[in-house]
Design a protein around this motif. Structure first.
Motif, mmCIF file in Angstrom:
data_model
loop_
_atom_site.group_PDB
_atom_site.id
_atom_site.type_symbol
_atom_site.label_atom_id
_atom_site.label_comp_id
_atom_site.label_asym_id
_atom_site.label_seq_id
_atom_site.Cartn_x
_atom_site.Cartn_y
_atom_site.Cartn_z
ATOM 1 N N ARG A 1 -7.332 6.096 6.474
ATOM 2 C CA ARG A 1 -8.061 5.380 5.424
ATOM 3 C C ARG A 1 -8.606 6.174 4.462
ATOM 4 O O ARG A 1 -9.063 7.427 4.729
ATOM 5 N N SER A 5 -3.998 -3.342 8.423
ATOM 6 C CA SER A 5 -3.186 -2.457 8.582
ATOM 7 C C SER A 5 -3.241 -1.572 7.398
ATOM 8 O O SER A 5 -2.793 -0.221 7.654
ATOM 9 N N ALA A 6 -3.731 -1.965 6.244
ATOM 10 C CA ALA A 6 -3.835 -1.063 5.193
ATOM 11 C C ALA A 6 -4.833 0.138 5.662
ATOM 12 O O ALA A 6 -4.861 1.267 5.130
ATOM 13 N N ALA A 7 -5.786 -0.184 6.751
ATOM 14 C CA ALA A 7 -6.660 0.913 7.248
ATOM 15 C C ALA A 7 -6.200 1.342 8.441
ATOM 16 O O ALA A 7 -7.005 2.366 9.183
ATOM 17 N N LEU A 60 -14.206 -3.543 9.639
ATOM 18 C CA LEU A 60 -13.178 -2.206 8.992
ATOM 19 C C LEU A 60 -14.339 -1.070 8.889
ATOM 20 O O LEU A 60 -14.148 0.044 9.226
ATOM 21 N N VAL A 77 -5.731 0.065 11.190
ATOM 22 C CA VAL A 77 -6.242 -0.640 12.339
ATOM 23 C C VAL A 77 -5.380 -1.747 13.057
ATOM 24 O O VAL A 77 -4.953 -2.453 12.159
ATOM 25 N N ASN A 83 1.091 -1.067 0.034
ATOM 26 C CA ASN A 83 -0.032 -0.020 -0.059
ATOM 27 C C ASN A 83 0.921 1.318 0.201
ATOM 28 O O ASN A 83 2.017 1.507 0.735
ATOM 29 N N ARG A 84 0.384 2.158 -0.811
ATOM 30 C CA ARG A 84 1.330 3.415 -1.002
ATOM 31 C C ARG A 84 1.652 3.905 0.142
ATOM 32 O O ARG A 84 0.534 4.504 0.944
ATOM 33 N N ALA A 130 -12.500 1.070 2.274
ATOM 34 C CA ALA A 130 -13.558 0.491 2.948
ATOM 35 C C ALA A 130 -14.573 1.709 3.437
ATOM 36 O O ALA A 130 -14.242 2.810 4.024
#
Lengths: 339, 339
Positions: free
Chosen positions: A9, B146-148, B123, B150, A2-3, A57
């Motif tokens: 988010r 983790s992308a979000a 999420l 959290v 992920n960038r 999301a």
DNA sequence: CACAGGTGCTCAATCGATGAAGCATCAATT
DNA sequence: AATTGATGCTTCATCGATTGAGCACCTGTG
């Protein structure tokens, strides 16, 4: 992956900027009604791809705030310590998800105060509907919810002002008592009254089961022994204490027992092992509830298994049909064969 | 009871109008920091009373949207059909509530796809933290979260990129195997390898328990019989099938068994009853997990009870301390005494 | 050529709660 | 009288998604 590992988010505004379009287009695409909103398939695809890449999301708080309905459905449940409530929750979650609803479940530990607190919390989360399972005071929960315009459905224990789905406690208890009485007669060659143990004298299910218990005795021409009616609560320790006190009062212990739940049975069995009574032979048992290991405990025990799949189908058909008047749907429990 | 039975629930704006004040005053009073915002006690009382009368309930969607943190904590759990996961959920809810967090739990039925879907849903509901219990793929869940931004904590099964709290599976299995081996030697007077049944060969817990199982054999000077290693999955039917197939392959069934969960034990016990093997005497059993009725099944069975209270304390102390590196906390399980 | 009707999008208000900034009012101090 | 500093409030922007209204542009018809 992920960038630059964004701490925040991405929102529809972030995606809109990246796609060089507007937030409303992004919203339309991502919630599926882009055809109605006349967004081109090309843009839709671009946005969808971008959303995936960015790990987008939906923010349900924002979404639910805007819409009228939250698509959240709540359930309160007393305990997670037995198969009955466990399968109720599993089934509830599955059926809720099938309908695109988000299930939230919370356990109130048979505590009336926690029950109300939990109901209030669910209302804060804007549930569209609340299922009160085995609530000690379903009508108070109902009052809270109706003040907020939220539907309630009672499960397992009925309330007087909302629809309820319960087992046929009377019928189940009648049948279970008959069977245990028959087993006693077969085994010991004599007609003898059973013990009733577990449950609260004030709760509807226990009252109905006691009624079935008494009627089965009457039909068999056996007088109920009032000293053997122990509605002492459900918890194992309460059942165990009640048995202890009984044993102190009488030397003539019952040959058969009607136990009002697996959780009470836990206490009864524990007492039997500890106390040394029945060392010469186990009593005939009937349990209103099912557990796979109880089924393996021996052939002297009968179980009524509450029909959870049918009960939850009934709950959701009430939800789907929009019924709100206090009807009571009774689902017959199932005689569980040993093994 | 409630005035004209409003269909809509009251908001702070409704209360503000009724009180002849502003929404922000109402907000300040109702979320408790009215002293900081210098609202008079008189107005505070007036608003509080009015809120009660009107049955006001905070809209958490709106509140959570505005704040940075949602105060929601999520947990995914495989099943509700055994005491282990049941008590995990109960304990989790209790500890979460103690900290003023709102727990949401969802059951993923050991389905990897549902696991990810559930994590995504959590999420969307802006959970501050997600506990992945017994996840089949904890690292994928971790990636999503983790992308979000959290945090995740793994419970029961460890992951490689987030902190994990698990039982000391190796130590527990070593001890359990020792005990069953000893019981076998005492009962049958001979050293004989045990059966290992249940669990997935790919999951960390099973791998560790197999390691303990093997080492206990080695320490006792007994060669493990590779044909008796049945990591066939957890479900009762899978264990039952595996036993059936074993019985077809050999006439020489093991005298003792290490069963990897109560749920697998259900299948094993069912097979023993159905198949008629062991009619001359039950095998010595060890079960990695605890159930009160299993404890009553007889004295030929040992259990390791996973220490759920300690495990959840560990989880929350990780949350409280803010640790995010992939440490693994191992909690020793407890030898459960019969009865 | 005018105009209807369709296509593909954007604008802006809205949901309810929050909190920084600001505005009166009044008492106490210089 | 002017300043300071509390006190007790209100105003307004904001969080992210949704959706009615509306704006360009294009195609086809009379």
């Amino acid at each position: 992956m992920n960038r630059t590992s964004q701490p925040k988010r991405p929102t529809i505004y972030d995606l809109a900027e990246l796609a060089g379009t507007s937030a409303s287009a992004v919203s339309a695409v991502l919630n599926g009604n882009w055809k109605k909103r006349r967004i081109s398939a090309k843009l839709a695809e671009k946005i969808t791809k971008l959303a995936e890449e960015q790990g987008y999301a939906l923010n349900m708080q924002a979404s639910a705030l805007r819409r009228d309905r939250s698509r959240i459905i709540g359930m309160i449940v007393p305990k997670y310590d037995n198969r009955y409530f466990g399968s109720i929750v599993e089934q509830f979650e599955a059926l809720a998800r099938e309908r695109g609803l988000f299930p939230i479940v919370t356990c109130t530990r048979r505590d009336p105060a926690l029950e109300l607190e939990a109901a209030r919390a669910m209302l804060s989360y804007q549930v569209d509907c609340l299922i009160a399972t085995g609530a000690t005071d379903p009508d108070r929960v109902m009052d809270l919810c109706s003040a907020a315009g939220v539907r309630t459905i009672n499960l397992d224990l009925p309330g007087s002002r909302a629809p309820s789905v319960i087992s046929d406690n009377y019928g189940g208890a009648l049948e279970l008592t008959r069977r245990v009485l028959a087993n006693c007669e077969k085994e010991y060659g004599e007609k003898t009254p059973l013990l009733f143990v577990g449950g609260r004298g004030s709760d509807h299910n226990t009252v109905e089961r006691v009624r079935g218990f008494r009627n089965a005795h009457a039909q068999a021409g056996i007088a109920v022994d009032e000293r053997l009616m122990l509605t002492c609560g459900y918890a194992p320790e309460k059942a165990e204490n009640a048995m202890n006190q009984l044993a102190e009062r009488t030397s003539n212990l019952p040959r058969g027992m009607f136990v009002n739940s697996t959780i009470s049975l836990e206490g009864v069995m524990h007492w039997i092992r500890r106390s040394g009574h029945y060392a010469d032979g186990m009593p005939q048992l009937g349990c209103f509830d099912w557990d796979p290991f109880v089924a393996m405990l021996g052939d002297h025990i009968e179980m009524m298994r509450q029909d959870v799949p049918k009960m939850l189908e009934a709950v959701f058909s009430i939800i789907d049909s929009g019924v709100t008047d206090p009807t009571v749907v009774q689902i017959p429990p199932i005689v569980e064969n040993i093994g």
